[in-house]
Design a protein around this motif. Structure first.
Motif, PDB file in Angstrom:
ATOM      1  N   GLY A  43       0.835  -1.196   0.000  1.00 51.05           N
ATOM      2  CA  GLY A  43       0.000   0.000   0.000  1.00 51.05           C
ATOM      3  C   GLY A  43       0.868   1.243   0.000  1.00 51.05           C
ATOM      4  N   SER A  44       0.224   2.382   0.191  1.00 49.68           N
ATOM      5  CA  SER A  44       0.926   3.671   0.150  1.00 49.68           C
ATOM      6  C   SER A  44       1.091   4.241   1.551  1.00 49.68           C
ATOM      7  N   TRP A  45       2.273   4.828   1.779  1.00 50.53           N
ATOM      8  CA  TRP A  45       2.648   5.402   3.068  1.00 50.53           C
ATOM      9  C   TRP A  45       3.078   6.851   2.860  1.00 50.53           C
ATOM     10  N   THR A  81       5.180   3.730  -1.912  1.00 49.09           N
ATOM     11  CA  THR A  81       4.168   2.719  -2.212  1.00 49.09           C
ATOM     12  C   THR A  81       4.834   1.370  -2.420  1.00 49.09           C
ATOM     13  N   ILE A 158       6.675  -1.925  12.146  1.00 51.05           N
ATOM     14  CA  ILE A 158       5.288  -1.580  11.834  1.00 51.05           C
ATOM     15  C   ILE A 158       4.522  -1.582  13.148  1.00 51.05           C
ATOM     16  N   GLN A 163      -0.647   0.972  11.068  1.00 52.92           N
ATOM     17  CA  GLN A 163      -0.807   2.280  10.439  1.00 52.92           C
ATOM     18  C   GLN A 163       0.459   3.138  10.438  1.00 52.92           C
ATOM     19  N   THR A 164       1.503   2.707  11.131  1.00 53.15           N
ATOM     20  CA  THR A 164       2.734   3.492  11.202  1.00 53.15           C
ATOM     21  C   THR A 164       3.933   2.608  10.869  1.00 53.15           C
ATOM     22  N   LEU A 165       4.769   3.081   9.956  1.00 48.78           N
ATOM     23  CA  LEU A 165       5.993   2.404   9.534  1.00 48.78           C
ATOM     24  C   LEU A 165       7.162   3.304   9.916  1.00 48.78           C
ATOM     25  N   TRP A 194       6.356   7.026   8.727  1.00 51.32           N
ATOM     26  CA  TRP A 194       5.396   7.023   7.623  1.00 51.32           C
ATOM     27  C   TRP A 194       4.041   6.541   8.141  1.00 51.32           C
ATOM     28  N   THR A 195       2.958   7.100   7.638  1.00 57.65           N
ATOM     29  CA  THR A 195       1.626   6.604   8.008  1.00 57.65           C
ATOM     30  C   THR A 195       0.913   6.067   6.772  1.00 57.65           C
ATOM     31  N   LYS A 196       0.125   5.025   6.968  1.00 56.68           N
ATOM     32  CA  LYS A 196      -0.553   4.362   5.853  1.00 56.68           C
ATOM     33  C   LYS A 196      -1.700   5.233   5.360  1.00 56.68           C
ATOM     34  N   GLN A 197      -1.853   5.296   4.051  1.00 52.66           N
ATOM     35  CA  GLN A 197      -2.946   6.080   3.463  1.00 52.66           C
ATOM     36  C   GLN A 197      -4.258   5.328   3.595  1.00 52.66           C
TER      37      GLN A 197
END
Length: 197
Positions: A43-45, A81, A158, A163-165, A194-197
């Motif tokens: 997914g996108s971060w 992504t 993670i 929701q957070t990388l 990074w946070t997940k979109q």
């Protein structure tokens, strides 16, 4: 001098993904790109924050020089992504640098990089990610950034809610130039979130 310093600071920032020794979440599975870890990465971060502290000391002809560079993001519009085995990046970001040379602040500058992009492949093993490619690709005043395209291994985590990388780096390097006898030591401590979109 400003342009060389900007490039040096940027290179320091980009090496934030070359970390190897930070203990993290024990719940991350080892293995190939079909592990639960990789499913959680897909997914996108959005980049929300990064910071880099680089401390360097150099000894040359009996003289000692020290520098501390503190880089902190100020604006982030950058997306990472992941697919099952590859990634792409794009966007822009701004950051401030505070530089202290031999105990005196020599420069404090804001920098903005726009239209940054990258791509490559990756695989994970536990909390280590090996990347073939670059999280960042750009041209800076015509200078080649191919050193950033080499395979790199980074440590990541993670969050429990997925929701957070977070990527970490704590690395110390010491080198001696065989020709000049110059001894350079550097310690890097960096984090990107990074946070997940």
């Amino acid at each position: 001098m400003k342009k060389i310093l900007a490039l040096f600071c940027l290179f320091t920032l980009l090496t934030a993904f070359t970390c190897e020794d930070e203990p993290l979440d024990d719940g991350i599975d080892s293995g190939s790109n079909t592990s639960d870890t990789n499913v959680a990465l897909i997914g996108s971060w959005d980049l929300t924050d990064f910071s880099v502290i680089l401390e360097t000391s150099t000894e040359f002809n009996g003289e000692s020089f020290t520098s501390n560079i503190d880089i902190q993001s100020t604006e982030e519009d950058y997306v990472l992504t992941f697919t099952e085995s590859s990634f792409t990046t794009n966007g822009s970001y701004s950051y401030d640098t505070n530089i202290v040379f031999n105990g005196e602040t020599t420069q404090s500058e804001p920098y903005t990089l726009e239209n940054v992009s990258g791509s490559g492949t990756y695989y994970t093993s536990g909390n280590l990610m090996t990347v073939d490619g670059s999280f960042y690709e750009f041209e800076y005043e015509g200078m080649d950034q191919s050193i950033l395209d080499e395979e790199q291994t980074g440590t990541f985590e993670i969050s429990e809610d997925g929701q957070t990388l977070t990527f970490y780096q704590e690395e110390t390097i010491s080198q001696t130039d065989p020709v000049t006898g110059t001894v350079t030591s550097s310690a890097t401590n960096s984090t990107s979130v990074w946070t997940k979109q």
